[in-house]
Write a protein that holds these residues in place. Structure first.
Motif: not given
Length: 135
Positions: A92-95, A42-54
């Motif tokens: 870098p911000a996505e890191a 659930i925590a991974l599914g709540s990600a935002t930004g490029l990381v969330g999309h991936v």
């Protein structure tokens, strides 16, 4: 600036993120593994930004197989470091977003314990964090 990740880059991110949750579950198989897996996912599914999309994409090529925790760690810990290196180079911000997402997910998986996590869980958090910071 638009960031385009290759299919292999996406596999690395998925292997790292989902693998970190799998390592947490494997580190405490006698506790509440289904709850830990659910909370971490659930925590991974709540990600935002490029990381969330991936992480929201369905990727079939990830390898989280292993006959032992050691075999799983052989896939996942290097993937965590590789994902951080990749994102530091390309976005870098996505890191920072990826690191934060993984930390939240492993903390969510560890939170299934009443008072204190088992020593094996605490040690796995340390190993995952070290792999994230090795890049």
């Amino acid at each position: 600036m638009s960031i385009t990740l290759s299919h292999q880059d996406k596999i690395t991110l998925h292997t790292a993120a989902h693998g970190a949750v799998s390592l947490m579950v494997a580190a405490d198989a006698t506790g509440r593994p289904h709850r830990a897996a659910t909370d971490g996912s659930i925590a991974l599914g709540s990600a935002t930004g490029l990381v969330g999309h991936v992480l929201a994409e369905k990727i079939k090529d990830i390898n989280l197989d292993g006959k032992s925790v050691a075999e799983l760690a052989d896939h996942v810990l290097p993937a965590l470091t590789a994902a951080m290196s990749l994102l530091k180079q390309q976005a870098p911000a996505e890191a920072a977003n990826f690191r934060s997402t993984v930390i939240v997910a492993i903390e969510a998986a560890a939170r299934t314990h009443q008072a204190q996590p088992r020593p094996t869980v605490t040690d796995m958090i340390r190993k995952i964090t070290a792999a994230l910071d090795a890049a």
